[in-house]
Design a protein around this motif. Structure first.
Motif, PDB file in Angstrom:
ATOM      1  N   GLY A  66       0.804  -1.205   0.000  1.00  0.00           N
ATOM      2  CA  GLY A  66       0.000   0.000   0.000  1.00  0.00           C
ATOM      3  C   GLY A  66       0.836   1.253   0.000  1.00  0.00           C
ATOM      4  O   GLY A  66       1.937   1.293  -0.573  1.00  0.00           O
ATOM      5  N   SER A  67       0.316   2.287   0.656  1.00  0.00           N
ATOM      6  CA  SER A  67       1.011   3.576   0.679  1.00  0.00           C
ATOM      7  C   SER A  67       0.776   4.272   2.009  1.00  0.00           C
ATOM      8  O   SER A  67      -0.193   4.001   2.723  1.00  0.00           O
ATOM      9  CB  SER A  67       0.516   4.474  -0.463  1.00  0.00           C
ATOM     10  N   GLN A  68       1.696   5.161   2.331  1.00  0.00           N
ATOM     11  CA  GLN A  68       1.555   6.086   3.449  1.00  0.00           C
ATOM     12  C   GLN A  68       1.329   7.469   2.847  1.00  0.00           C
ATOM     13  O   GLN A  68       2.133   7.942   2.039  1.00  0.00           O
ATOM     14  CB  GLN A  68       2.808   6.073   4.322  1.00  0.00           C
ATOM     15  N   GLY A  69       0.230   8.109   3.242  1.00  0.00           N
ATOM     16  CA  GLY A  69      -0.129   9.390   2.661  1.00  0.00           C
ATOM     17  C   GLY A  69       0.304  10.552   3.541  1.00  0.00           C
ATOM     18  O   GLY A  69      -0.026  10.596   4.729  1.00  0.00           O
ATOM     19  N   TYR A  70       1.047  11.483   2.970  1.00  0.00           N
ATOM     20  CA  TYR A  70       1.569  12.631   3.716  1.00  0.00           C
ATOM     21  C   TYR A  70       0.958  13.919   3.176  1.00  0.00           C
ATOM     22  O   TYR A  70       0.674  14.038   1.974  1.00  0.00           O
ATOM     23  CB  TYR A  70       3.090  12.697   3.601  1.00  0.00           C
ATOM     24  N   ILE A  71       0.771  14.892   4.074  1.00  0.00           N
ATOM     25  CA  ILE A  71       0.316  16.220   3.695  1.00  0.00           C
ATOM     26  C   ILE A  71       1.259  17.262   4.289  1.00  0.00           C
ATOM     27  O   ILE A  71       1.692  17.134   5.441  1.00  0.00           O
ATOM     28  CB  ILE A  71      -1.140  16.474   4.137  1.00  0.00           C
ATOM     29  N   CYS A  72       1.591  18.239   3.495  1.00  0.00           N
ATOM     30  CA  CYS A  72       2.493  19.302   3.933  1.00  0.00           C
ATOM     31  C   CYS A  72       1.700  20.344   4.725  1.00  0.00           C
ATOM     32  O   CYS A  72       0.679  20.867   4.253  1.00  0.00           O
ATOM     33  CB  CYS A  72       3.139  19.949   2.709  1.00  0.00           C
ATOM     34  N   LEU A  73       2.182  20.657   5.933  1.00  0.00           N
ATOM     35  CA  LEU A  73       1.499  21.600   6.819  1.00  0.00           C
ATOM     36  C   LEU A  73       2.500  22.596   7.398  1.00  0.00           C
ATOM     37  O   LEU A  73       3.704  22.317   7.447  1.00  0.00           O
ATOM     38  CB  LEU A  73       0.798  20.847   7.952  1.00  0.00           C
ATOM     39  N   THR A 199      11.571  13.853   1.858  1.00  0.00           N
ATOM     40  CA  THR A 199      12.582  14.767   2.400  1.00  0.00           C
ATOM     41  C   THR A 199      12.644  16.070   1.615  1.00  0.00           C
ATOM     42  O   THR A 199      13.421  16.962   1.948  1.00  0.00           O
ATOM     43  CB  THR A 199      13.966  14.101   2.386  1.00  0.00           C
ATOM     44  N   SER A 200      11.813  16.189   0.593  1.00  0.00           N
ATOM     45  CA  SER A 200      11.814  17.382  -0.244  1.00  0.00           C
ATOM     46  C   SER A 200      11.102  18.537   0.456  1.00  0.00           C
ATOM     47  O   SER A 200      10.300  18.333   1.377  1.00  0.00           O
ATOM     48  CB  SER A 200      11.122  17.085  -1.577  1.00  0.00           C
ATOM     49  N   SER A 201      11.383  19.747   0.020  1.00  0.00           N
ATOM     50  CA  SER A 201      10.628  20.899   0.512  1.00  0.00           C
ATOM     51  C   SER A 201       9.201  20.814  -0.034  1.00  0.00           C
ATOM     52  O   SER A 201       8.936  20.098  -1.013  1.00  0.00           O
ATOM     53  CB  SER A 201      11.291  22.205   0.057  1.00  0.00           C
ATOM     54  N   CYS A 202       8.279  21.523   0.613  1.00  0.00           N
ATOM     55  CA  CYS A 202       6.888  21.402   0.198  1.00  0.00           C
ATOM     56  C   CYS A 202       6.129  22.687   0.466  1.00  0.00           C
ATOM     57  O   CYS A 202       6.568  23.544   1.240  1.00  0.00           O
ATOM     58  CB  CYS A 202       6.221  20.226   0.910  1.00  0.00           C
ATOM     59  N   THR A 203       4.967  22.799  -0.164  1.00  0.00           N
ATOM     60  CA  THR A 203       4.076  23.926   0.067  1.00  0.00           C
ATOM     61  C   THR A 203       2.836  23.432   0.793  1.00  0.00           C
ATOM     62  O   THR A 203       2.415  22.279   0.617  1.00  0.00           O
ATOM     63  CB  THR A 203       3.665  24.586  -1.263  1.00  0.00           C
ATOM     64  N   VAL A 204       2.258  24.293   1.626  1.00  0.00           N
ATOM     65  CA  VAL A 204       1.118  23.905   2.457  1.00  0.00           C
ATOM     66  C   VAL A 204      -0.018  23.349   1.588  1.00  0.00           C
ATOM     67  O   VAL A 204      -0.399  23.945   0.576  1.00  0.00           O
ATOM     68  CB  VAL A 204       0.619  25.101   3.284  1.00  0.00           C
ATOM     69  N   GLY A 205      -0.519  22.196   1.994  1.00  0.00           N
ATOM     70  CA  GLY A 205      -1.610  21.552   1.271  1.00  0.00           C
ATOM     71  C   GLY A 205      -1.158  20.516   0.265  1.00  0.00           C
ATOM     72  O   GLY A 205      -1.972  19.721  -0.225  1.00  0.00           O
ATOM     73  N   GLN A 206       0.122  20.494  -0.053  1.00  0.00           N
ATOM     74  CA  GLN A 206       0.651  19.504  -0.991  1.00  0.00           C
ATOM     75  C   GLN A 206       0.558  18.111  -0.374  1.00  0.00           C
ATOM     76  O   GLN A 206       0.760  17.933   0.822  1.00  0.00           O
ATOM     77  CB  GLN A 206       2.100  19.840  -1.322  1.00  0.00           C
ATOM     78  N   THR A 207       0.229  17.114  -1.176  1.00  0.00           N
ATOM     79  CA  THR A 207       0.121  15.739  -0.686  1.00  0.00           C
ATOM     80  C   THR A 207       1.035  14.825  -1.486  1.00  0.00           C
ATOM     81  O   THR A 207       1.396  15.123  -2.629  1.00  0.00           O
ATOM     82  CB  THR A 207      -1.322  15.209  -0.778  1.00  0.00           C
ATOM     83  N   GLN A 208       1.403  13.720  -0.854  1.00  0.00           N
ATOM     84  CA  GLN A 208       2.237  12.734  -1.536  1.00  0.00           C
ATOM     85  C   GLN A 208       1.999  11.360  -0.939  1.00  0.00           C
ATOM     86  O   GLN A 208       1.931  11.201   0.289  1.00  0.00           O
ATOM     87  CB  GLN A 208       3.717  13.103  -1.433  1.00  0.00           C
ATOM     88  N   LEU A 209       1.856  10.358  -1.811  1.00  0.00           N
ATOM     89  CA  LEU A 209       1.721   8.962  -1.398  1.00  0.00           C
ATOM     90  C   LEU A 209       3.059   8.265  -1.576  1.00  0.00           C
ATOM     91  O   LEU A 209       3.669   8.335  -2.651  1.00  0.00           O
ATOM     92  CB  LEU A 209       0.651   8.244  -2.231  1.00  0.00           C
ATOM     93  N   VAL A 210       3.508   7.589  -0.525  1.00  0.00           N
ATOM     94  CA  VAL A 210       4.790   6.888  -0.562  1.00  0.00           C
ATOM     95  C   VAL A 210       4.523   5.385  -0.435  1.00  0.00           C
ATOM     96  O   VAL A 210       3.990   4.933   0.580  1.00  0.00           O
ATOM     97  CB  VAL A 210       5.727   7.358   0.567  1.00  0.00           C
ATOM     98  N   PRO A 211       4.866   4.592  -1.445  1.00  0.00           N
ATOM     99  CA  PRO A 211       4.604   3.145  -1.391  1.00  0.00           C
ATOM    100  C   PRO A 211       5.348   2.476  -0.239  1.00  0.00           C
ATOM    101  O   PRO A 211       6.449   2.899   0.136  1.00  0.00           O
ATOM    102  CB  PRO A 211       5.112   2.633  -2.744  1.00  0.00           C
ATOM    103  N   TYR A 212       4.735   1.421   0.302  1.00  0.00           N
ATOM    104  CA  TYR A 212       5.397   0.627   1.345  1.00  0.00           C
ATOM    105  C   TYR A 212       4.842  -0.780   1.347  1.00  0.00           C
ATOM    106  O   TYR A 212       3.756  -1.048   0.811  1.00  0.00           O
ATOM    107  CB  TYR A 212       5.225   1.273   2.722  1.00  0.00           C
ATOM    108  N   THR A 213       5.597  -1.665   1.962  1.00  0.00           N
ATOM    109  CA  THR A 213       5.122  -3.007   2.277  1.00  0.00           C
ATOM    110  C   THR A 213       5.465  -3.299   3.730  1.00  0.00           C
ATOM    111  O   THR A 213       6.351  -2.674   4.314  1.00  0.00           O
ATOM    112  CB  THR A 213       5.758  -4.089   1.371  1.00  0.00           C
TER     113      THR A 213
END
Length: 223
Positions: A66-73, A199-213
């Motif tokens: 699946g994935s772990q979902g992150y949001i920039c805040l 580990t990248s810089s981000c803007t508020v509200g940006q989202t990213q899914l990171v795959p994992y097992t």
């Protein structure tokens, strides 16, 4: 003509074998819960921080994809970060039946509808596992963790999300009374691979899914 008959016979036998395997697989999926649990589960030895209390035994294991979902805040210091909030998990857990991966559980974040503690459930939800076989559920919260890469037997992959011990904070039977996960007391998240925060810089509200097992081990009180 003889060659055709032999080929046809071979194809028929192969078809019958495939149908028989499918019937057995379906039967195992529809079997009563106690039959589904009749597998031998041996979790790896784990450090104390992520080991369930004595008196609990593993009864089920599923391999998650699946994935772990992150949001920039925004952070208190005026910057931004991917890790202000915990990531949102979304995964499907599989087990092998006759060498084929079969979905057994879905993993996500949801509101705890049936808490087993006096504390009010968080409105942001708890980690949730729901059986794909009978729709029973367990909600749990993390009570211990170790960094990925810190234990070669149970958590060997550096740079991944931590390995966890989670304790049940709610359980529920399925609509038809299914109870596969209804008595789960602890869940271990082991052998994590991937899923770490960007580990990248981000803007508020940006989202990213990171795959994992990962491997999830489910425990209940000793019978």
């Amino acid at each position: 003509m003889s060659t055709y008959n032999e080929s046809q016979s071979t194809d028929t036998m192969r078809y019958v074998r495939n149908i028989s395997a499918a019937v057995l697989m379906l039967g195992s999926m529809l079997a009563p819960t106690h039959q589904v649990l009749a597998q031998t589960v041996k979790p790896p030895t784990t450090p104390t921080q992520i080991t369930p209390e004595k008196g609990n035994s593993a009864f089920l294991v599923g391999h998650a994809i699946g994935s772990q979902g992150y949001i920039c805040l925004p952070t208190a210091g005026g910057g931004t970060s991917w890790t202000v909030n915990q990531p949102r998990p979304e995964a499907t857990l599989f087990t092998n039946v006759f060498g084929a991966p079969i979905e057994i559980i879905t993993h996500f974040l949801s509101f705890n509808e049936n808490p087993n503690t006096p504390d009010p459930p968080p409105l942001s939800g708890n980690a949730t596992w729901q059986s794909s076989l009978d729709s029973s559920r367990v909600w749990a919260k993390a009570t211990g963790q170790i960094p990925a890469g810190s234990d070669p037997e149970s958590c060997p992959n550096s740079g991944s999300i931590p390995c966890l011990l989670l304790q049940s904070v709610g359980n529920d039977r399925g609509p038809a009374g299914g109870r596969l996960l209804a008595k789960t007391t602890f869940v271990q998240r082991l052998n994590t691979n991937g899923g770490a925060a960007p580990t990248s810089s981000c803007t508020v509200g940006q989202t990213q899914l990171v795959p994992y097992t990962a491997d999830y081990y489910f425990y209940h009180l000793d019978q």
